[in-house]
Motif scaffolding. Sequence first.
Motif, PDB file in Angstrom:
ATOM      1  N   ALA A 264     -51.031 -17.406 -35.291  1.00 44.19           N
ATOM      2  CA  ALA A 264     -50.487 -16.629 -34.163  1.00 44.19           C
ATOM      3  C   ALA A 264     -49.203 -15.910 -34.580  1.00 44.19           C
ATOM      4  O   ALA A 264     -48.991 -14.740 -34.233  1.00 44.19           O
ATOM      5  CB  ALA A 264     -50.224 -17.538 -32.969  1.00 44.19           C
ATOM      6  N   ILE A 265     -48.369 -16.587 -35.354  1.00 40.75           N
ATOM      7  CA  ILE A 265     -47.119 -15.970 -35.824  1.00 40.75           C
ATOM      8  C   ILE A 265     -47.433 -14.783 -36.736  1.00 40.75           C
ATOM      9  O   ILE A 265     -46.813 -13.726 -36.640  1.00 40.75           O
ATOM     10  CB  ILE A 265     -46.219 -17.019 -36.511  1.00 40.75           C
ATOM     11  N   GLU A 266     -48.428 -14.954 -37.595  1.00 39.24           N
ATOM     12  CA  GLU A 266     -48.820 -13.850 -38.483  1.00 39.24           C
ATOM     13  C   GLU A 266     -49.350 -12.660 -37.678  1.00 39.24           C
ATOM     14  O   GLU A 266     -49.000 -11.506 -37.958  1.00 39.24           O
ATOM     15  CB  GLU A 266     -49.875 -14.333 -39.480  1.00 39.24           C
ATOM     16  N   GLN A 267     -50.174 -12.940 -36.659  1.00 40.73           N
ATOM     17  CA  GLN A 267     -50.688 -11.864 -35.806  1.00 40.73           C
ATOM     18  C   GLN A 267     -49.545 -11.112 -35.138  1.00 40.73           C
ATOM     19  O   GLN A 267     -49.532  -9.882 -35.112  1.00 40.73           O
ATOM     20  CB  GLN A 267     -51.586 -12.450 -34.702  1.00 40.73           C
ATOM     21  N   LEU A 268     -48.593 -11.874 -34.574  1.00 43.22           N
ATOM     22  CA  LEU A 268     -47.447 -11.246 -33.897  1.00 43.22           C
ATOM     23  C   LEU A 268     -46.670 -10.356 -34.853  1.00 43.22           C
ATOM     24  O   LEU A 268     -46.287  -9.241 -34.499  1.00 43.22           O
ATOM     25  CB  LEU A 268     -46.506 -12.319 -33.326  1.00 43.22           C
ATOM     26  N   SER A 269     -46.449 -10.840 -36.087  1.00 47.34           N
ATOM     27  CA  SER A 269     -45.645 -10.074 -37.037  1.00 47.34           C
ATOM     28  C   SER A 269     -46.352  -8.813 -37.520  1.00 47.34           C
ATOM     29  O   SER A 269     -45.710  -7.809 -37.807  1.00 47.34           O
ATOM     30  CB  SER A 269     -45.180 -10.944 -38.201  1.00 47.34           C
ATOM     31  N   LYS A 270     -47.681  -8.845 -37.554  1.00 49.71           N
ATOM     32  CA  LYS A 270     -48.434  -7.647 -37.977  1.00 49.71           C
ATOM     33  C   LYS A 270     -48.574  -6.629 -36.846  1.00 49.71           C
ATOM     34  O   LYS A 270     -48.815  -5.449 -37.090  1.00 49.71           O
ATOM     35  CB  LYS A 270     -49.823  -8.047 -38.466  1.00 49.71           C
TER      36      LYS A 270
ATOM     37  N   MET B 105     -46.856  -9.829 -25.824  1.00 53.24           N
ATOM     38  CA  MET B 105     -47.266 -10.145 -27.200  1.00 53.24           C
ATOM     39  C   MET B 105     -47.642 -11.614 -27.342  1.00 53.24           C
ATOM     40  O   MET B 105     -48.679 -11.947 -27.919  1.00 53.24           O
ATOM     41  CB  MET B 105     -46.139  -9.789 -28.180  1.00 53.24           C
ATOM     42  N   THR B 106     -46.797 -12.513 -26.812  1.00 54.33           N
ATOM     43  CA  THR B 106     -47.114 -13.938 -26.984  1.00 54.33           C
ATOM     44  C   THR B 106     -48.374 -14.307 -26.195  1.00 54.33           C
ATOM     45  O   THR B 106     -49.170 -15.122 -26.647  1.00 54.33           O
ATOM     46  CB  THR B 106     -45.936 -14.856 -26.590  1.00 54.33           C
ATOM     47  N   SER B 107     -48.571 -13.679 -25.041  1.00 58.86           N
ATOM     48  CA  SER B 107     -49.807 -13.921 -24.273  1.00 58.86           C
ATOM     49  C   SER B 107     -51.027 -13.441 -25.038  1.00 58.86           C
ATOM     50  O   SER B 107     -52.080 -14.081 -25.004  1.00 58.86           O
ATOM     51  CB  SER B 107     -49.748 -13.204 -22.924  1.00 58.86           C
ATOM     52  N   ALA B 108     -50.879 -12.310 -25.753  1.00 59.42           N
ATOM     53  CA  ALA B 108     -52.003 -11.738 -26.505  1.00 59.42           C
ATOM     54  C   ALA B 108     -52.510 -12.681 -27.588  1.00 59.42           C
ATOM     55  O   ALA B 108     -53.676 -12.620 -27.966  1.00 59.42           O
ATOM     56  CB  ALA B 108     -51.605 -10.395 -27.120  1.00 59.42           C
ATOM     57  N   VAL B 109     -51.615 -13.570 -28.080  1.00 54.66           N
ATOM     58  CA  VAL B 109     -52.053 -14.519 -29.119  1.00 54.66           C
ATOM     59  C   VAL B 109     -52.271 -15.920 -28.545  1.00 54.66           C
ATOM     60  O   VAL B 109     -52.425 -16.889 -29.279  1.00 54.66           O
ATOM     61  CB  VAL B 109     -51.079 -14.548 -30.334  1.00 54.66           C
ATOM     62  N   GLY B 110     -52.272 -16.026 -27.214  1.00 56.80           N
ATOM     63  CA  GLY B 110     -52.628 -17.290 -26.572  1.00 56.80           C
ATOM     64  C   GLY B 110     -51.488 -18.263 -26.319  1.00 56.80           C
ATOM     65  O   GLY B 110     -51.734 -19.444 -26.047  1.00 56.80           O
ATOM     66  N   PHE B 111     -50.241 -17.797 -26.417  1.00 53.65           N
ATOM     67  CA  PHE B 111     -49.090 -18.671 -26.191  1.00 53.65           C
ATOM     68  C   PHE B 111     -48.132 -17.980 -25.224  1.00 53.65           C
ATOM     69  O   PHE B 111     -47.258 -17.227 -25.641  1.00 53.65           O
ATOM     70  CB  PHE B 111     -48.374 -18.996 -27.511  1.00 53.65           C
ATOM     71  N   SER B 112     -48.308 -18.243 -23.926  1.00 52.31           N
ATOM     72  CA  SER B 112     -47.488 -17.532 -22.937  1.00 52.31           C
ATOM     73  C   SER B 112     -46.013 -17.932 -23.046  1.00 52.31           C
ATOM     74  O   SER B 112     -45.682 -19.056 -23.433  1.00 52.31           O
ATOM     75  CB  SER B 112     -48.013 -17.799 -21.529  1.00 52.31           C
ATOM     76  N   THR B 113     -45.136 -16.994 -22.715  1.00 49.09           N
ATOM     77  CA  THR B 113     -43.690 -17.214 -22.781  1.00 49.09           C
ATOM     78  C   THR B 113     -43.211 -17.931 -21.527  1.00 49.09           C
ATOM     79  O   THR B 113     -43.460 -17.476 -20.415  1.00 49.09           O
ATOM     80  CB  THR B 113     -42.953 -15.866 -22.944  1.00 49.09           C
ATOM     81  N   LEU B 114     -42.482 -19.034 -21.726  1.00 51.93           N
ATOM     82  CA  LEU B 114     -41.907 -19.805 -20.621  1.00 51.93           C
ATOM     83  C   LEU B 114     -40.450 -19.436 -20.390  1.00 51.93           C
ATOM     84  O   LEU B 114     -39.960 -19.525 -19.272  1.00 51.93           O
ATOM     85  CB  LEU B 114     -41.999 -21.309 -20.915  1.00 51.93           C
TER      86      LEU B 114
END
Length: 194
Positions: free
Chosen positions: A93-99, A159-168
């Motif tokens: 997920a971190i790699e997806q976000l960075s790309k 962005m975080t939702s797009a990779v399956g980790f919603s922001t709290l």
Amino acid sequence: MSLNKTSHHHFIIYKPYGYLSQFSSNASKQQSKKFLGLLYNFPEGIMPIGRLDEKSEGLLLLTTDGKTSDFINSQKVEKEYYALVNGDITSEAIEQLSKGVEIGLEGKKYQTKPCTVFKLEHVPNLPERSKKIRDSRHGPTSWISITLNEGKFRQVRKMTSAVGFSTLRLVRIRVGTIHLNTMQVGDVVAVDGF
């Protein structure tokens, strides 16, 4: 031609959770909202440089100088955020976000630009938020740092939702070379310039 910096006013503030990044509204439905003017008696003509949505907090720069505002809002100046996300974020997920990921923007699809993202080893030393965040009984959470050169509407959250980790929780900690450092929620610091 050099600009006379003393003719303009500049402030660094720690925008609290629950405040809008504006000074007032004529809309009747926003009467119960909290605006930046509650924090300090700002001079006439002051404007936020960029915005943080109502549920986001942290570093917000204010100025009476439109040129300064335009430069900081340009893609030449980095903005760093700490995001508390729901779940134990994966390296994939971190790699997806960075790309860059695809998010929705004004009803269209938008591909975010490459950015710097990493998982924080420790919980950052931030002031407690006024509204309680769910605790670990509801499952694991992780903190990440994300540094962008763009600032689309609710971009980090999307962005975080797009990779399956919603922001709290979302806290902007840096704009260019200006850091939140030890500022506390609601602090307002007048500066000579940025």
